[in-house]
Design a protein around this motif. Structure first.
Motif, PDB file in Angstrom:
ATOM      1  N   UNK A 154      41.008  45.240  27.649  1.00  0.00           N
ATOM      2  CA  UNK A 154      41.495  45.596  28.988  1.00  0.00           C
ATOM      3  C   UNK A 154      41.362  44.435  29.980  1.00  0.00           C
ATOM      4  N   UNK A 155      41.970  43.307  29.614  1.00  0.00           N
ATOM      5  CA  UNK A 155      41.911  42.083  30.405  1.00  0.00           C
ATOM      6  C   UNK A 155      43.325  41.572  30.631  1.00  0.00           C
ATOM      7  N   UNK A 156      43.535  40.877  31.737  1.00  0.00           N
ATOM      8  CA  UNK A 156      44.835  40.253  31.955  1.00  0.00           C
ATOM      9  C   UNK A 156      44.665  38.967  32.741  1.00  0.00           C
ATOM     10  N   UNK A 157      45.653  38.133  32.628  1.00  0.00           N
ATOM     11  CA  UNK A 157      45.708  36.904  33.429  1.00  0.00           C
ATOM     12  C   UNK A 157      47.090  36.834  34.064  1.00  0.00           C
ATOM     13  N   UNK A 158      47.126  36.791  35.372  1.00  0.00           N
ATOM     14  CA  UNK A 158      48.400  36.676  36.070  1.00  0.00           C
ATOM     15  C   UNK A 158      48.989  35.288  35.834  1.00  0.00           C
ATOM     16  N   UNK A 159      50.278  35.182  35.532  1.00  0.00           N
ATOM     17  CA  UNK A 159      50.889  33.876  35.362  1.00  0.00           C
ATOM     18  C   UNK A 159      50.614  32.958  36.554  1.00  0.00           C
ATOM     19  N   UNK A 160      50.229  31.735  36.226  1.00  0.00           N
ATOM     20  CA  UNK A 160      49.866  30.783  37.266  1.00  0.00           C
ATOM     21  C   UNK A 160      48.520  31.068  37.892  1.00  0.00           C
ATOM     22  N   UNK A 161      47.890  32.164  37.489  1.00  0.00           N
ATOM     23  CA  UNK A 161      46.632  32.556  38.100  1.00  0.00           C
ATOM     24  C   UNK A 161      46.802  33.106  39.506  1.00  0.00           C
ATOM     25  N   UNK A 162      48.060  33.412  39.890  1.00  0.00           N
ATOM     26  CA  UNK A 162      48.345  33.863  41.256  1.00  0.00           C
ATOM     27  C   UNK A 162      48.078  35.363  41.380  1.00  0.00           C
ATOM     28  N   UNK A 163      47.111  35.709  42.192  1.00  0.00           N
ATOM     29  CA  UNK A 163      46.763  37.112  42.410  1.00  0.00           C
ATOM     30  C   UNK A 163      46.777  37.426  43.899  1.00  0.00           C
ATOM     31  N   UNK A 164      46.605  38.695  44.203  1.00  0.00           N
ATOM     32  CA  UNK A 164      46.563  39.160  45.586  1.00  0.00           C
ATOM     33  C   UNK A 164      45.792  40.473  45.614  1.00  0.00           C
ATOM     34  N   UNK A 165      45.421  40.949  46.797  1.00  0.00           N
ATOM     35  CA  UNK A 165      44.750  42.258  46.864  1.00  0.00           C
ATOM     36  C   UNK A 165      45.568  43.377  46.226  1.00  0.00           C
ATOM     37  N   UNK A 166      46.875  43.426  46.490  1.00  0.00           N
ATOM     38  CA  UNK A 166      47.706  44.491  45.915  1.00  0.00           C
ATOM     39  C   UNK A 166      47.791  44.376  44.394  1.00  0.00           C
ATOM     40  N   UNK A 167      47.954  43.159  43.902  1.00  0.00           N
ATOM     41  CA  UNK A 167      48.071  42.961  42.458  1.00  0.00           C
ATOM     42  C   UNK A 167      46.782  43.348  41.742  1.00  0.00           C
ATOM     43  N   UNK A 168      45.657  42.916  42.258  1.00  0.00           N
ATOM     44  CA  UNK A 168      44.375  43.228  41.628  1.00  0.00           C
ATOM     45  C   UNK A 168      44.076  44.722  41.682  1.00  0.00           C
ATOM     46  N   UNK A 169      44.438  45.354  42.815  1.00  0.00           N
ATOM     47  CA  UNK A 169      44.212  46.792  42.938  1.00  0.00           C
ATOM     48  C   UNK A 169      45.097  47.558  41.960  1.00  0.00           C
ATOM     49  N   UNK A 170      46.332  47.112  41.796  1.00  0.00           N
ATOM     50  CA  UNK A 170      47.236  47.760  40.847  1.00  0.00           C
ATOM     51  C   UNK A 170      46.680  47.677  39.433  1.00  0.00           C
ATOM     52  N   UNK A 171      46.267  46.473  39.037  1.00  0.00           N
ATOM     53  CA  UNK A 171      45.736  46.281  37.683  1.00  0.00           C
ATOM     54  C   UNK A 171      44.461  47.097  37.469  1.00  0.00           C
ATOM     55  N   UNK A 172      43.607  47.132  38.474  1.00  0.00           N
ATOM     56  CA  UNK A 172      42.358  47.887  38.358  1.00  0.00           C
ATOM     57  C   UNK A 172      42.638  49.369  38.178  1.00  0.00           C
ATOM     58  N   UNK A 173      43.689  49.865  38.818  1.00  0.00           N
ATOM     59  CA  UNK A 173      44.003  51.294  38.738  1.00  0.00           C
ATOM     60  C   UNK A 173      44.385  51.709  37.313  1.00  0.00           C
TER      61      UNK A 173
END
Length: 262
Positions: A154-173
């Motif tokens: 249950x791990x992921x890496x966003x391409x380019x390592x580019x994340x944001x509060x919305x992206x991290x919250x979505x993945x965590x959900x």
């Protein structure tokens, strides 16, 4: 009574035996490095697998469905044998988004603008909800299970390592934890080989990596003229081992072990 010469000979044999035993005994690690590889052109896929296997090193792979030098895609059925073999060797696996989707910006109510690099909407800016981002992460898991019979960690890496509060919250959900890399763990394999030759990248990594660092490289970069892995991967591994470092997957990393165990 043993003769003096015999006693001396026996002493030499004992000393030699102890030296062999000490050399064979596992040495305590002075630290652990976590090697990770993102899919790419796949030009170095076999070399990476063979090198890791040769040195008994376990790593973590982050998978997207990327165009390869073979003319297929990295999550096509033609790659099933490759990924099955890595599963059997004990490596760990995470999502890199199916179409290698770059985050662009956050929007209200958890939405975000994204831009896939591959797939039906390659190059287009799309507005996604948190649920749609989760679906994209899960697409990799679904395909990986079809190819190997095993699910991703249950791990992921966003391409380019580019994340944001919305992206991290979505993945965590949907149960995914994001994995970046240490400053010293940036391989530099995406950079120009004229400006950053392999010898420079190798020295930088060996000089600066420390216990607990996550190292990131790709399984082939289209744009780099002098590929990173053939020149750097094996001397990096042996150099770190000589410095007393061991290697592990992110399943053993203190920040991710509890997530991976779920």
């Amino acid at each position: 009574m043993a003769l003096p010469g015999a006693r001396a000979c026996a002493g030499l044999v004992l000393a030699a035996s102890m030296a062999v035993a000490q050399a064979a005994a596992p040495q305590a690690c002075r630290g652990t490095i976590y090697l990770t590889f993102d899919t790419g052109s796949q030009s170095q896929a076999e070399l990476i697998a063979n090198t890791l296997n040769k040195h008994h090193v376990k790593a973590t792979f982050f998978l997207a469905n990327e165009k390869t030098v073979r003319g297929d895609w990295s999550l096509d059925p033609s790659w099933a044998g490759y990924w099955k073999a890595r599963v059997a060797e004990g490596h760990a696996f995470g999502s890199h988004t199916f179409d290698h989707v770059y985050w662009q910006r956050d929007l209200p109510k958890g939405a975000m603008v994204v831009k896939p690099q591959f797939g039906e909407h390659a190059g287009q800016k799309l507005t996604w909800s948190a649920g749609q981002y989760c679906d994209e992460l899960r697409r990799v898991d679904t395909r990986f299970a079809e190819l190997t019979g095993h699910h991703l960690d249950p791990l992921f890496r966003a391409p380019g390592g580019h994340t944001s509060p919305n992206l991290l919250a979505a993945a965590k959900s949907c149960g995914y934890a994001h994995v970046g890399w240490a400053k010293a763990g940036f391989s530099g394999d995406e950079t120009s080989s004229e400006v950053y030759p392999n010898a420079v990248l190798l020295k930088r990594a060996l000089d600066n990596l420390k216990d607990g660092d996550i190292f990131m490289a790709h399984m082939g970069i289209w744009s780099r003229k002098d590929p990173w892995a053939p020149s750097v991967l094996e001397p990096l591994i042996t150099g770190l081992q000589q410095k007393g470092f061991c290697f592990a997957t992110l399943r053993e990393h203190p920040d991710y072990s509890s997530t991976a165990a779920k």
